[in-house]
Design an enzyme around this catalytic site. Structure first.
Site, PDB file in Angstrom:
ATOM      1  N   GLU A  62       0.838  -1.200   0.000  1.00  0.00           N
ATOM      2  CA  GLU A  62       0.000   0.000   0.000  1.00  0.00           C
ATOM      3  C   GLU A  62       0.873   1.250   0.000  1.00  0.00           C
ATOM      4  OE1 GLU A  62      -2.919   0.523   3.159  1.00  0.00           O
ATOM      5  OE2 GLU A  62      -3.569   2.415   2.266  1.00  0.00           O
ATOM      6  N   LYS A 191      -8.166 -14.531  16.377  1.00  0.00           N
ATOM      7  CA  LYS A 191      -8.343 -14.145  14.968  1.00  0.00           C
ATOM      8  C   LYS A 191      -9.772 -13.716  14.647  1.00  0.00           C
ATOM      9  CE  LYS A 191      -4.485 -17.038  13.625  1.00  0.00           C
ATOM     10  NZ  LYS A 191      -3.977 -18.224  12.951  1.00  0.00           N
ATOM     11  N   ASP A 265       1.912 -14.103  13.084  1.00  0.00           N
ATOM     12  CA  ASP A 265       0.777 -14.711  12.388  1.00  0.00           C
ATOM     13  C   ASP A 265      -0.148 -13.565  11.966  1.00  0.00           C
ATOM     14  OD1 ASP A 265      -1.615 -15.924  11.636  1.00  0.00           O
ATOM     15  OD2 ASP A 265      -1.325 -17.600  13.017  1.00  0.00           O
ATOM     16  N   HIS A 355      -1.979  10.261  -1.200  1.00  0.00           N
ATOM     17  CA  HIS A 355      -2.152   8.993  -1.913  1.00  0.00           C
ATOM     18  C   HIS A 355      -1.888   9.158  -3.400  1.00  0.00           C
ATOM     19  CE1 HIS A 355      -3.855   7.693   1.899  1.00  0.00           C
ATOM     20  NE2 HIS A 355      -3.675   6.469   1.470  1.00  0.00           N
TER      21      HIS A 355
HETATM   22  P1  NAP Z   1       5.460 -22.702  18.217  1.00  0.00           P
HETATM   23  O1  NAP Z   1       6.422 -22.319  17.155  1.00  0.00           O
HETATM   24  O2  NAP Z   1       4.475 -23.767  17.912  1.00  0.00           O
HETATM   25  O3  NAP Z   1       6.211 -23.122  19.565  1.00  0.00           O
HETATM   26  C1  NAP Z   1       7.089 -22.260  20.191  1.00  0.00           C
HETATM   27  C2  NAP Z   1       7.736 -22.998  21.344  1.00  0.00           C
HETATM   28  O4  NAP Z   1       8.960 -22.346  21.661  1.00  0.00           O
HETATM   29  C3  NAP Z   1       6.997 -22.973  22.633  1.00  0.00           C
HETATM   30  O5  NAP Z   1       5.984 -23.931  22.714  1.00  0.00           O
HETATM   31  C4  NAP Z   1       8.100 -23.183  23.673  1.00  0.00           C
HETATM   32  O6  NAP Z   1       8.228 -24.540  24.009  1.00  0.00           O
HETATM   33  C5  NAP Z   1       9.356 -22.769  22.941  1.00  0.00           C
HETATM   34  N1  NAP Z   1      10.071 -21.646  23.570  1.00  0.00           N
HETATM   35  C6  NAP Z   1      11.395 -21.502  23.633  1.00  0.00           C
HETATM   36  N2  NAP Z   1      11.739 -20.367  24.227  1.00  0.00           N
HETATM   37  C7  NAP Z   1      10.617 -19.742  24.574  1.00  0.00           C
HETATM   38  C8  NAP Z   1      10.303 -18.517  25.230  1.00  0.00           C
HETATM   39  N3  NAP Z   1      11.273 -17.690  25.650  1.00  0.00           N
HETATM   40  N4  NAP Z   1       9.028 -18.176  25.408  1.00  0.00           N
HETATM   41  C9  NAP Z   1       8.040 -18.987  25.001  1.00  0.00           C
HETATM   42  N5  NAP Z   1       8.251 -20.179  24.379  1.00  0.00           N
HETATM   43  C10 NAP Z   1       9.525 -20.553  24.153  1.00  0.00           C
HETATM   44  O7  NAP Z   1       4.749 -21.339  18.623  1.00  0.00           O
HETATM   45  P2  NAP Z   1       3.450 -21.029  19.461  1.00  0.00           P
HETATM   46  O8  NAP Z   1       3.689 -19.664  19.940  1.00  0.00           O
HETATM   47  O9  NAP Z   1       3.057 -22.065  20.430  1.00  0.00           O
HETATM   48  O10 NAP Z   1       2.310 -21.009  18.386  1.00  0.00           O
HETATM   49  C11 NAP Z   1       2.292 -19.982  17.427  1.00  0.00           C
HETATM   50  C12 NAP Z   1       1.919 -20.583  16.133  1.00  0.00           C
HETATM   51  O11 NAP Z   1       0.657 -21.224  16.306  1.00  0.00           O
HETATM   52  C13 NAP Z   1       1.766 -19.560  15.069  1.00  0.00           C
HETATM   53  O12 NAP Z   1       2.601 -19.915  14.009  1.00  0.00           O
HETATM   54  C14 NAP Z   1       0.334 -19.680  14.666  1.00  0.00           C
HETATM   55  O13 NAP Z   1       0.193 -19.565  13.295  1.00  0.00           O
HETATM   56  C15 NAP Z   1      -0.107 -21.026  15.135  1.00  0.00           C
HETATM   57  N6  NAP Z   1      -1.517 -21.101  15.552  1.00  0.00           N
HETATM   58  C16 NAP Z   1      -1.927 -22.255  16.108  1.00  0.00           C
HETATM   59  C17 NAP Z   1      -3.228 -22.367  16.537  1.00  0.00           C
HETATM   60  C18 NAP Z   1      -3.717 -23.626  17.174  1.00  0.00           C
HETATM   61  O14 NAP Z   1      -4.875 -23.647  17.538  1.00  0.00           O
HETATM   62  N7  NAP Z   1      -2.892 -24.645  17.327  1.00  0.00           N
HETATM   63  C19 NAP Z   1      -4.108 -21.297  16.437  1.00  0.00           C
HETATM   64  C20 NAP Z   1      -3.653 -20.131  15.891  1.00  0.00           C
HETATM   65  C21 NAP Z   1      -2.337 -20.031  15.453  1.00  0.00           C
HETATM   66  P3  NAP Z   1       7.539 -25.171  25.311  1.00  0.00           P
HETATM   67  O15 NAP Z   1       6.076 -25.169  25.040  1.00  0.00           O
HETATM   68  O16 NAP Z   1       8.103 -26.526  25.442  1.00  0.00           O
HETATM   69  O17 NAP Z   1       7.872 -24.282  26.474  1.00  0.00           O
END
Ligand code: NAP
Length: 372
Positions: A62, A191, A265, A355
Site C-alpha cells: 500500500e 483471529k 501470524d 495517496h
Molecule cells: P510454536 O512455534 O508452535 O512453539 C514455540 C515454542 O517455543 C513454545 O511452545 C516453547 O516450548 C518454545 N520456547 C522456547 N523459548 C521460549 C520462550 N522464551 N518463550 C516462550 N516459548 C519458548 O509457537 P506457538 O507460539 O506455540 O504457536 C504460534 C503458532 O501457532 C503460530 O505460528 C500460529 O500460526 C499457530 N496457531 C496455532 C493455533 C492452534 O490452535 N494450534 C491457532 C492459531 C495459530 P515449550 O512449550 O516446550 O515451552
C-alpha cells in the site's frame, strides 16, 4: 503447478529460502510471495523495555503507508517520544464441556476453577514456558465454556496452549467423572473481533501515549489541536453509527505491515486491531494515545525464526527469548504514529494528495484519466 495452471511462476519460484528451513511453517511449498519491505523512523520510544530510537520494518504493497507512519513517528520523536507499556499479558483458550443436565453443568462450573493444582500440573507436563494463570467458567444451558488464561513467555503461544488445553480438558473430564469436551468454543476470539477482547484481553494489553506540542502539530503535521479534535470527535460518531468494536483510524495497517515483516501470524491482526485511540486536548497541544487490548505478537516460535523475519526483528533488537514485551511496546508506539498521521492528513485535507503522490498504481491504459 506451472504445467497444471498454464502460468509462468519464475518470480515465485526464484526463492532464496531453503525448503528444509520452512518445515513447520508451510505445506506444499513452491516458493515465496515477496512483499516489498520499507523502513519507517526514527521513532523515539520511552517504554519499560523498549528505550531509544527505533527503525521500524514494514512490509506492504500500500503506497503512502510507510511515509504516513514515518510522519507520525517524526511528530512523536520531535515531541520527546512516546511512552509505551504492556499492562497485562495473558493468552486465552475457551473449550466447551457438555453435560446431560443444567444441574450437572453447574456442578462442573463450580468444581473446575477449584482444581488449580491439578490443572497447573497438566499444563506444566505439556509446556516448559506456558503457565496457567486463570480459569473462569461460563455456563450456557447444559454447556460450560471454560476460559483458561495462560502466560506464554515470548511466544504467541496458540500451539503451546491449545496443546496444554487438550490435556487439561481430558484430565478434568476424567477427575470429574463425567462430561465431554470440544477444544474450541470461539469465545476466546483468536483471529476474530469481539467485545470480549476489550475487557478480557488476549495476549498483550499494551498502550502508548505522547504529548504533541502545538509547534509540532503545526510544523510536522500541518494542523492544530482543534482540528485534530474535530476529526477525532466526528469519527467517534462515525464508529458509533457503524456499531464498531473499539475506535481507531487504521491500526490494522501498521500491524499488518509489521506482522508480515517480523514473522507474526498475520491473521492475528483481526484480534490485535480491536483498539481504542484517544485524543485529549491540553493547553500545550494534544495528548494522543492508543490502547491495544489483544495484541498477539512473538519473538520466539511461529514465523519469527525465518531468515528475513529474524533480520527484521534484529533491526528492532527483538530476536528470541526475553524480547516479546519490548516488541509489543515498539509496535504499539508505531501504531500510535499511524493514528496521528492519518488524523492529521484528514484534518489538513492532505489525505488524497498524499495517496496521489505515493500510493497510485493505475494500470497502463488507465494512467491518464480523461479530463473534463
Ligand atoms: P510454536 O512455534 O508452535 O512453539 C514455540 C515454542 O517455543 C513454545 O511452545 C516453547 O516450548 C518454545 N520456547 C522456547 N523459548 C521460549 C520462550 N522464551 N518463550 C516462550 N516459548 C519458548 O509457537 P506457538 O507460539 O506455540 O504457536 C504460534 C503458532 O501457532 C503460530 O505460528 C500460529 O500460526 C499457530 N496457531 C496455532 C493455533 C492452534 O490452535 N494450534 C491457532 C492459531 C495459530 P515449550 O512449550 O516446550 O515451552
Amino acid at each position: 503447478v506451472e504445467e497444471k495452471t498454464s502460468s509462468g511462476l519464475s518470480a515465485i519460484g526464484s526463492t532464496g529460502i531453503d525448503p528444509e528451513t520452512v518445515r513447520g511453517n508451510i505445506e506444499n511449498f513452491i516458493g515465496t510471495a515477496q512483499v516489498p519491505l520499507g523502513v519507517a523512523g526514527p521513532l523515539l520510544v520511552n517504554g519499560d523495555h523498549a528505550r531509544g530510537i527505533f527503525y521500524i520494518p514494514m512490509a506492504t504493497t500500500e503506497g503512502a503507508l510507510v511515509r504516513s507512519y514515518e510522519r507520525g513517528m517524526a511528530a512523536i520523536s520531535h515531541s520527546g517520544g512516546a511512552q509505551a507499556l504492556v499492562l497485562e499479558d495473558e493468552n486465552q483458550t475457551a473449550p466447551t464441556f457438555f453435560f446431560p443436565t443444567v444441574r450437572e453443568a453447574r456442578e462442573f462450573a463450580l468444581w473446575l476453577p477449584e482444581q488449580q493444582e491439578l490443572l497447573r500440573e497438566e499444563c506444566s507436563a505439556s509446556t516448559r514456558h506456558g503457565v496457567l494463570t486463570s480459569c473462569r467458567c461460563h455456563q450456557v444451558g447444559r454447556n460450560v465454556i471454560a476460559n483458561f488464561g495462560f502466560g506464554t513467555g515470548d511466544a504467541q503461544g496458540m500451539n503451546m496452549i491449545v496443546r496444554a488445553t487438550d490435556r487439561l480438558c481430558r484430565r478434568a473430564c476424567q477427575e470429574f467423572g463425567s462430561g465431554e469436551f470440544l477444544l474450541f468454543s470461539g469465545m476466546c476470539s483468536e483471529k476474530r473481533a469481539s467485545a470480549f477482547l476489550m475487557t478480557r484481553g488476549k495476549g498483550k494489553r499494551a498502550t502508548a501515549g505522547a504529548l504533541l506540542p502545538n509547534k509540532v502539530l503545526r510544523m510536522v503535521l500541518h494542523t492544530t489541536a482543534e482540528k485534530l479534535m474535530q476529526v477525532w470527535h466526528s469519527t467517534v460518531i462515525g464508529h458509533l453509527q457503524a456499531g464498531a468494536i473499539g475506535y481507531n483510524a487504521h491500526v490494522a495497517n501498521g500491524l499488518t505491515a509489521i506482522f508480515i515483516a517480523t514473522g507474526q501470524d498475520v491473521a492475528n491482526v483481526v484480534n490485535s486491531s480491536v483498539a481504542i485511540t484517544s485524543f485529549d486536548p491540553c493547553s500545550e497541544g494534544l495528548y494522543v494515545s492508543v490502547t491495544l487490548p489483544a495484541l498477539s505478537i512473538a519473538t520466539v516460535g511461529g514465523g519469527t525464526g525465518l531468515a528475513t523475519q529474524n533480520e527484521a526483528l534484529a533491526m528492532l533488537g527483538c530476536c528470541g527469548s526475553g524480547k516479546a514485551t519490548k516488541l509489543a511496546e515498539i509496535i504499539t508506539a508505531s501504531v500510535l504514529a499511524g493514528e496521528i498521521s492519518m488524523a492529521a492528513a484528514i484534518a489538513s485535507h492532505e489525505f488524497v494528495a498524499a495517496h496521489e503522490t505515493y500510493g497510485r498504481n493505475r494500470p497502463k491504459e488507465a494512467q491518464d484519466p480523461p479530463t473534463k
